[in-house]
Design a protein around this motif. Structure first.
Motif, PDB file in Angstrom:
ATOM      1  N   PRO A   1       0.987  -1.027   0.036  1.00  0.00           N
ATOM      2  CA  PRO A   1       0.034  -0.118  -0.058  1.00  0.00           C
ATOM      3  C   PRO A   1       0.883   1.258  -0.209  1.00  0.00           C
ATOM      4  O   PRO A   1       1.887   1.311   0.561  1.00  0.00           O
ATOM      5  N   ASP A   2       0.391   2.403  -0.517  1.00  0.00           N
ATOM      6  CA  ASP A   2       0.985   3.568  -0.399  1.00  0.00           C
ATOM      7  C   ASP A   2       1.252   3.885   0.932  1.00  0.00           C
ATOM      8  O   ASP A   2       0.550   3.799   1.842  1.00  0.00           O
ATOM      9  N   GLY A   3       2.574   4.565   1.008  1.00  0.00           N
ATOM     10  CA  GLY A   3       2.962   4.714   2.397  1.00  0.00           C
ATOM     11  C   GLY A   3       3.731   3.732   3.309  1.00  0.00           C
ATOM     12  O   GLY A   3       4.265   4.148   4.331  1.00  0.00           O
ATOM     13  N   LEU A   4       3.860   2.695   2.607  1.00  0.00           N
ATOM     14  CA  LEU A   4       4.622   1.330   3.346  1.00  0.00           C
ATOM     15  C   LEU A   4       5.662   0.717   2.386  1.00  0.00           C
ATOM     16  O   LEU A   4       5.516   1.053   1.226  1.00  0.00           O
ATOM     17  N   GLU A   5       6.726   0.420   3.003  1.00  0.00           N
ATOM     18  CA  GLU A   5       7.962  -0.047   2.338  1.00  0.00           C
ATOM     19  C   GLU A   5       8.577  -1.342   3.077  1.00  0.00           C
ATOM     20  O   GLU A   5       8.423  -1.351   4.363  1.00  0.00           O
ATOM     21  N   LEU A   6       9.269  -2.215   2.204  1.00  0.00           N
ATOM     22  CA  LEU A   6       9.933  -3.092   2.830  1.00  0.00           C
ATOM     23  C   LEU A   6      11.051  -2.815   3.340  1.00  0.00           C
ATOM     24  O   LEU A   6      11.877  -2.369   2.493  1.00  0.00           O
ATOM     25  N   ALA A   7      11.317  -2.679   4.527  1.00  0.00           N
ATOM     26  CA  ALA A   7      12.873  -2.265   5.022  1.00  0.00           C
ATOM     27  C   ALA A   7      13.807  -3.247   5.669  1.00  0.00           C
ATOM     28  O   ALA A   7      14.956  -3.079   5.772  1.00  0.00           O
ATOM     29  N   CYS A   8      13.368  -4.564   5.553  1.00  0.00           N
ATOM     30  CA  CYS A   8      14.214  -5.649   6.409  1.00  0.00           C
ATOM     31  C   CYS A   8      13.884  -6.944   5.921  1.00  0.00           C
ATOM     32  O   CYS A   8      12.606  -7.306   5.983  1.00  0.00           O
ATOM     33  N   VAL A   9      14.732  -7.815   5.833  1.00  0.00           N
ATOM     34  CA  VAL A   9      14.164  -9.337   5.367  1.00  0.00           C
ATOM     35  C   VAL A   9      15.119 -10.235   6.417  1.00  0.00           C
ATOM     36  O   VAL A   9      16.572  -9.995   6.428  1.00  0.00           O
TER      37      VAL A   9
ATOM     38  N   ARG B   1      13.872   2.548  10.243  1.00  0.00           N
ATOM     39  CA  ARG B   1      14.583   2.059   9.118  1.00  0.00           C
ATOM     40  C   ARG B   1      15.908   1.715   9.903  1.00  0.00           C
ATOM     41  O   ARG B   1      16.697   0.519   9.586  1.00  0.00           O
ATOM     42  N   ARG B   2      16.681   2.628  10.373  1.00  0.00           N
ATOM     43  CA  ARG B   2      17.922   2.290  11.321  1.00  0.00           C
ATOM     44  C   ARG B   2      18.074   1.474  12.235  1.00  0.00           C
ATOM     45  O   ARG B   2      18.639   0.618  12.190  1.00  0.00           O
ATOM     46  N   ALA B   3      16.932   1.132  12.687  1.00  0.00           N
ATOM     47  CA  ALA B   3      16.641   0.151  13.743  1.00  0.00           C
ATOM     48  C   ALA B   3      16.628  -1.202  13.451  1.00  0.00           C
ATOM     49  O   ALA B   3      17.366  -2.084  13.921  1.00  0.00           O
ATOM     50  N   LEU B   4      16.284  -1.340  12.132  1.00  0.00           N
ATOM     51  CA  LEU B   4      16.154  -2.730  11.619  1.00  0.00           C
ATOM     52  C   LEU B   4      17.582  -3.026  10.851  1.00  0.00           C
ATOM     53  O   LEU B   4      17.726  -4.276  10.352  1.00  0.00           O
ATOM     54  N   GLU B   5      18.414  -2.082  10.570  1.00  0.00           N
ATOM     55  CA  GLU B   5      19.508  -2.414   9.663  1.00  0.00           C
ATOM     56  C   GLU B   5      20.293  -3.669  10.092  1.00  0.00           C
ATOM     57  O   GLU B   5      20.751  -4.517   9.362  1.00  0.00           O
ATOM     58  N   PRO B   6      20.520  -3.682  11.455  1.00  0.00           N
ATOM     59  CA  PRO B   6      21.287  -4.890  11.990  1.00  0.00           C
ATOM     60  C   PRO B   6      20.623  -6.258  11.582  1.00  0.00           C
ATOM     61  O   PRO B   6      21.285  -7.124  11.674  1.00  0.00           O
ATOM     62  N   LEU B   7      19.439  -6.349  11.433  1.00  0.00           N
ATOM     63  CA  LEU B   7      18.656  -7.557  11.250  1.00  0.00           C
ATOM     64  C   LEU B   7      18.613  -8.003   9.760  1.00  0.00           C
ATOM     65  O   LEU B   7      18.161  -9.107   9.505  1.00  0.00           O
ATOM     66  N   ASN B   8      18.771  -7.147   8.831  1.00  0.00           N
ATOM     67  CA  ASN B   8      18.568  -7.377   7.453  1.00  0.00           C
ATOM     68  C   ASN B   8      19.815  -8.502   6.911  1.00  0.00           C
ATOM     69  O   ASN B   8      20.817  -8.073   7.355  1.00  0.00           O
ATOM     70  N   HIS B   9      19.210  -9.434   6.062  1.00  0.00           N
ATOM     71  CA  HIS B   9      20.119 -10.409   5.551  1.00  0.00           C
ATOM     72  C   HIS B   9      19.999 -10.065   3.973  1.00  0.00           C
ATOM     73  O   HIS B   9      18.995 -10.256   3.503  1.00  0.00           O
ATOM     74  N   GLN B  10      21.288  -9.475   3.561  1.00  0.00           N
ATOM     75  CA  GLN B  10      21.229  -9.209   2.341  1.00  0.00           C
ATOM     76  C   GLN B  10      20.869 -10.206   1.058  1.00  0.00           C
ATOM     77  O   GLN B  10      20.220  -9.980   0.004  1.00  0.00           O
ATOM     78  N   GLU B  11      21.501 -11.473   1.417  1.00  0.00           N
ATOM     79  CA  GLU B  11      21.535 -12.355   0.215  1.00  0.00           C
ATOM     80  C   GLU B  11      20.080 -12.841   0.379  1.00  0.00           C
ATOM     81  O   GLU B  11      19.668 -13.011  -0.679  1.00  0.00           O
TER      82      GLU B  11
END
Length: 322
Positions: free
Chosen positions: A96-104, A220-230
């Motif tokens: 939906p408009d206004g949301l984005e996927l920030a971390c996987v 967004r910054r809070a989630l950065e350590p959790l993101n798995h780029q691969e």
């Protein structure tokens, strides 16, 4: 709590698996920014979604996979939650408009497991004409493609509900995602996953994603350590396939990507719902380092598969094929 990190609420569905995944995210955030009281810093808001309330019919009859995200999306857009935790296979290709996927998060084993009342089984273990329960059109089509003698019936509900239905009969077997079983700590997760030659997973199966409001830089910054780029790159490619094929709960569609040594290997397939025909395509590309590139790779593979399938595949995608 660090002064730069406000209290951030996590929205989730209330199913046992969804709550387990939300707790995973909560614990990860607390570790990354701690020491913190996880419940105080990242309280969990449990919501019952429209999809959770539908147990008597297939999702394709009710509106598709967005039924599992609608209430969570609204909680975020209304400011009730900073994060929403999703099983990525349930997330529509366009948010939906206004949301984005920030971390996987790093993906768990994406394979399916076949379960009988006695425990994990192989497809060849099913007796001739066995009644198999599933609410997944993909699993239905793949099962019928490999075993056209079996019968399929609708079976929805959480893990405990499905296993009880097996014990009660007459349903002989059902399919569950190995990732979910592992996250729930179920002993059935130790069973052998089904071969991808017959049971390619749903796009993004086994992956957990976290959405935020666009412009929420603290989240967004809070989630950065959790993101798995691969994992993020692999599922971006898989969701690109889904987008190219206009995939929904109405389409028996599968896609799986792996990133190894800088090369993204991607396989996609579409089947007729009755399993009588299957279209599959595989490709590999090196040098993919961004989500945009990964999505484009998936789009291209999906379009190639669509072109190769011709009119018969278009009939399946439009819902007019058998």
């Amino acid at each position: 709590m660090a002064p730069t990190l406000p209290v951030m609420t996590i929205a989730t569905r209330t199913s046992p698996l969804a709550m387990a995944q939300a707790r995973m995210v909560q614990a990860g955030l607390a570790r990354a920014h701690g020491p913190l009281d996880a419940d105080a810093a990242f309280p969990i808001l449990g919501l019952v979604t429209t999809g959770d309330q539908i147990t008597d019919r297939a999702l394709l009859e009710a509106g598709g996979k967005g039924l599992f995200t609608r209430e969570l999306d609204r909680a975020q857009l209304d400011g009730e939650a900073a994060f929403a935790v999703h099983s990525m296979k349930d997330v529509p290709t366009h948010l939906p408009d206004g949301l984005e996927l920030a971390c996987v998060l790093e993906r768990e084993d994406p394979s399916d497991i076949l379960l009988m009342a006695s425990g994990p089984a192989r497809l060849e273990d099913l007796p001739h004409g066995a009644l198999v329960g599933t609410a997944s059109l993909r699993r239905q089509a793949q099962a019928l493609h490999a075993r056209p003698d079996i019968e399929i019936t609708l079976l929805r509900g959480n893990v405990g509900t499905r296993l009880q239905r097996l014990a009660d009969g007459p349903i002989v077997a059902t399919f569950l995602a190995k990732a979910g079983l592992k996250r729930l700590g179920r002993p059935e997760a130790n069973g052998q996953g089904l071969d991808f030659a017959h049971f390619l997973p749903a796009p993004a199966q086994g992956a957990v994603g976290i959405t935020i409001r666009k412009g929420d830089e603290a989240a967004r910054r809070a989630l950065e350590p959790l993101n798995h780029q691969e994992t993020a790159l692999a599922i971006a490619a898989e969701r690109g396939v889904l987008e190219a094929l206009d995939g929904s709960c109405r389409t028996p569609l599968a896609a799986h990507g792996t990133l190894t040594g800088g090369t993204l290997d991607l396989t996609a397939e579409v089947l007729q719902p009755d399993g009588k025909q299957r279209w599959r395509l595989q490709s590999a590309q090196s040098g993919i380092t961004t989500l945009i590139e990964a999505r484009q790779f998936g789009l291209e593979l999906g379009r190639s598969l669509r072109a190769d399938g011709g009119a018969a595949l278009e009939a399946v995608l439009s819902g007019t094929g058998s």
